[in-house]
Design a protein around this motif. Sequence first.
Motif: not given
Length: 158
Positions: A2-6
């Motif tokens: 997901n974008p947050r982890r990335k």
Amino acid sequence: MNPRRKKRLLAALAILGGSGAIIGLMTYALTQNIDLFYTPSELVNGKGHSLEKPVVGQRLRIGGMVVPGSVKRDPQSLKVSFDVIDKGPIATVVYEGILPDLFREGQGIVAQGVLINATTVEASEVLAKHDEEYMPPEVAEALKDMDHMKSDYGKTES
């Protein structure tokens, strides 16, 4: 992913990369300013198990006893050259300036400067021991086998 982890992963990688670059640059800068201590024997023959010799242009400190009769002064300037010995080969120190009051032949000294060839150091500073008991630890270690030289060269003229 997901974008947050990335975003977190990229931020962590950027911090690690930046920290590594800063540490690398600091290490490189510090190696340029390290003054290593050598005796005349280590200067000529090499230091340690790998017999590593300093390179021309390297900043270093050299310590030993001033060889009697080796002090040569230029009458037109403050330039002085003298030989230094420990238990083996002789190294030459060239210095321009006023030598310490306690400097004399047969005296233990430490000179800080730049190596200009395999056996010659151009000193920017010369230090002489200040009394009978004190000698820099590195010089005392290097000269512990030279009791005969100290008794021969350590005599002062009254």
